[in-house]
Design a protein around this motif. Structure first.
Motif, PDB file in Angstrom:
ATOM      1  N   GLN A 264       4.147   8.062  11.060  1.00 49.78           N
ATOM      2  CA  GLN A 264       2.995   7.168  11.021  1.00 49.78           C
ATOM      3  C   GLN A 264       3.000   6.213  12.207  1.00 49.78           C
ATOM      4  O   GLN A 264       1.957   5.996  12.849  1.00 49.78           O
TER       5      GLN A 264
ATOM      6  N   PHE B  24       0.983  -0.304   6.476  1.00 46.95           N
ATOM      7  CA  PHE B  24       1.463   0.861   7.212  1.00 46.95           C
ATOM      8  C   PHE B  24       2.719   0.473   7.974  1.00 46.95           C
ATOM      9  O   PHE B  24       3.099  -0.701   8.014  1.00 46.95           O
TER      10      PHE B  24
ATOM     11  N   GLY C 250       8.354   9.876   7.217  1.00 49.89           N
ATOM     12  CA  GLY C 250       6.927   9.558   7.171  1.00 49.89           C
ATOM     13  C   GLY C 250       6.609   8.280   7.911  1.00 49.89           C
ATOM     14  O   GLY C 250       5.564   8.168   8.564  1.00 49.89           O
ATOM     15  N   CYS C 251       7.507   7.312   7.832  1.00 47.11           N
ATOM     16  CA  CYS C 251       7.316   6.051   8.542  1.00 47.11           C
ATOM     17  C   CYS C 251       7.364   6.264  10.051  1.00 47.11           C
ATOM     18  O   CYS C 251       6.541   5.723  10.795  1.00 47.11           O
TER      19      CYS C 251
ATOM     20  N   ILE D   2       7.172   5.016   1.224  1.00 52.10           N
ATOM     21  CA  ILE D   2       6.935   5.931   2.344  1.00 52.10           C
ATOM     22  C   ILE D   2       8.297   6.352   2.861  1.00 52.10           C
ATOM     23  O   ILE D   2       9.199   5.522   3.018  1.00 52.10           O
TER      24      ILE D   2
ATOM     25  N   TRP E  86      -3.537   6.804  -0.986  1.00 56.28           N
ATOM     26  CA  TRP E  86      -2.644   7.589  -1.851  1.00 56.28           C
ATOM     27  C   TRP E  86      -1.703   6.672  -2.629  1.00 56.28           C
ATOM     28  O   TRP E  86      -1.505   6.866  -3.840  1.00 56.28           O
ATOM     29  N   ASN E  87      -1.126   5.684  -1.945  1.00 47.32           N
ATOM     30  CA  ASN E  87      -0.215   4.750  -2.615  1.00 47.32           C
ATOM     31  C   ASN E  87      -0.937   3.925  -3.674  1.00 47.32           C
ATOM     32  O   ASN E  87      -0.386   3.653  -4.749  1.00 47.32           O
TER      33      ASN E  87
ATOM     34  N   LYS F 280      -2.811   7.380   3.642  1.00 46.48           N
ATOM     35  CA  LYS F 280      -1.537   7.063   2.984  1.00 46.48           C
ATOM     36  C   LYS F 280      -1.673   5.823   2.112  1.00 46.48           C
ATOM     37  O   LYS F 280      -1.135   5.775   0.997  1.00 46.48           O
TER      38      LYS F 280
ATOM     39  N   THR G   8      -3.357   5.809   8.986  1.00 43.88           N
ATOM     40  CA  THR G   8      -2.944   4.743   8.073  1.00 43.88           C
ATOM     41  C   THR G   8      -3.684   4.736   6.735  1.00 43.88           C
ATOM     42  O   THR G   8      -3.074   4.580   5.680  1.00 43.88           O
TER      43      THR G   8
END
Length: 320
Positions: free
Chosen positions: A100, A178, A96-97, A92, A83-84, A80, A77
């Motif tokens: 995750q 996340f 990717g979701c 995302i 990164w955001n 990412k 979590t």
């Protein structure tokens, strides 16, 4: 993005904590520091256990697996999210979701199951000390660890597949940092009774059942400790499970906090704070709990740190 079925979903938006640009650098620095401490602390625990022959026992074998699970739990979590924040993006992808959510559940369930296995290990050590090494042999320890991994992956796969079936035709905004499975399911406009039933059933199997095993083990442990006549003997017996009991209390209290915050209040901010405690603070504190309360672990970490310069020198010399 507002209309269409799940085959048309390309991405979700993770709203995170705040859109205030003035707070983004502060959040980035805070969560990056927490992640680095978590990663470094748990990696040090793993390396200390591998490098020190005195720690090649069932308890530390399971602890190394727990530390690995904590690294995976946070790595699913936090990177990412960082990164955001860095890219000032909330996007995302759908794949990717799903990924995750899958790995978050895998490592969360693995934490849960390993804590139950470690409680059983402490139960055998305190209640059946004469037969401990015979029962907790390497074959059984490996089987318990493998079983925990297998159940976690299987359960996570079944739960994550609930995100494949529904149609998403509402706003794709997830009020979290996340892809939390229940929050993603709330975005579905199709009937999710079957999906929620699968999630609740697997939660009982992989959540409530291990907790019941932990409570049963500690009821037997406390009963056995109370029968010890000397105060010194009681303290010695209790000290062998003190660190594990502290981690169990922290893990389930923060997990319960996430559940209660979601059920009692509609405030997304309260739920986010509770989730930070569960997903970041608990894995970060676990290495400190085990190292500060455990003389053998402190000694192994000290020896690892003392050997670190020579090991780094060998690595660089080999690369050159």
């Amino acid at each position: 993005m507002e209309r269409g079925n799940q085959t048309g979903v390309r991405s979700f938006l993770l709203l995170g904590f705040t859109e205030d640009p003035n707070l983004q650098p502060l959040l980035f620095g805070l969560f990056l520091s927490m992640y680095l401490v978590t990663f470094t602390g748990n990696l040090a625990i793993i390396l200390a256990i591998i490098s020190d022959s005195h720690l090649h026992t069932p308890m530390y074998f399971f602890l190394s697996n727990l530390s690995f699970a904590d690294i995976g739990f946070t790595s699913t979590t936090i990177p990412k999210m960082l990164w955001n924040i860095q890219k000032q993006s909330q996007v995302i992808t759908y794949a990717g979701c799903l990924s995750q959510a899958f790995f978050f559940i895998v490592f969360g369930c693995l934490d849960n199951l390993l804590l139950a296995v470690m409680a059983y290990d402490r139960f055998m050590a305190i209640c059946h000390p004469l037969h401990y090494m015979v029962i907790m042999n390497p074959w059984l320890c490996g089987l318990l660890a493998l079983g925990s991994w297998s159940l976690s992956v299987t359960g996570s796969l079944l739960m994550t597949l609930t995100l494949v079936r529904p149609s998403f035709c509402r706003s794709m905004k997830i009020t979290h940092f996340f892809c939390d499975l229940p929050k993603v399911l709330k975005l579905a406009c199709s009937n999710t009774i079957i999906n929620n039933t699968v999630v609740y059933f697997m939660t009982i199997i992989l959540g409530i059942t291990p907790l019941s095993g932990i409570l049963f083990s500690y009821s037997k442990i406390f009963s056995s400790i109370l029968r010890i006549s000397s105060a010194k003997g009681k303290y010695k017996a209790f000290s062998t499970c003190g660190s594990h009991l502290s981690v169990v209390s922290l893990f389930y209290s923060t997990g319960l906090g996430v559940y209660l915050s979601s059920a009692v209040t509609s405030s997304s901010r309260t739920s986010l704070v509770a989730s930070v405690m569960y997903t970041m603070v608990t894995p970060m504190l676990n290495p400190f709990i085990y190292s500060l309360r455990n003389r053998d672990m402190k000694g192994a970490l000290g020896r690892l740190i003392s050997r670190a310069p020579s090991l780094i020198h060998r690595v660089f010399r080999g690369l050159s």
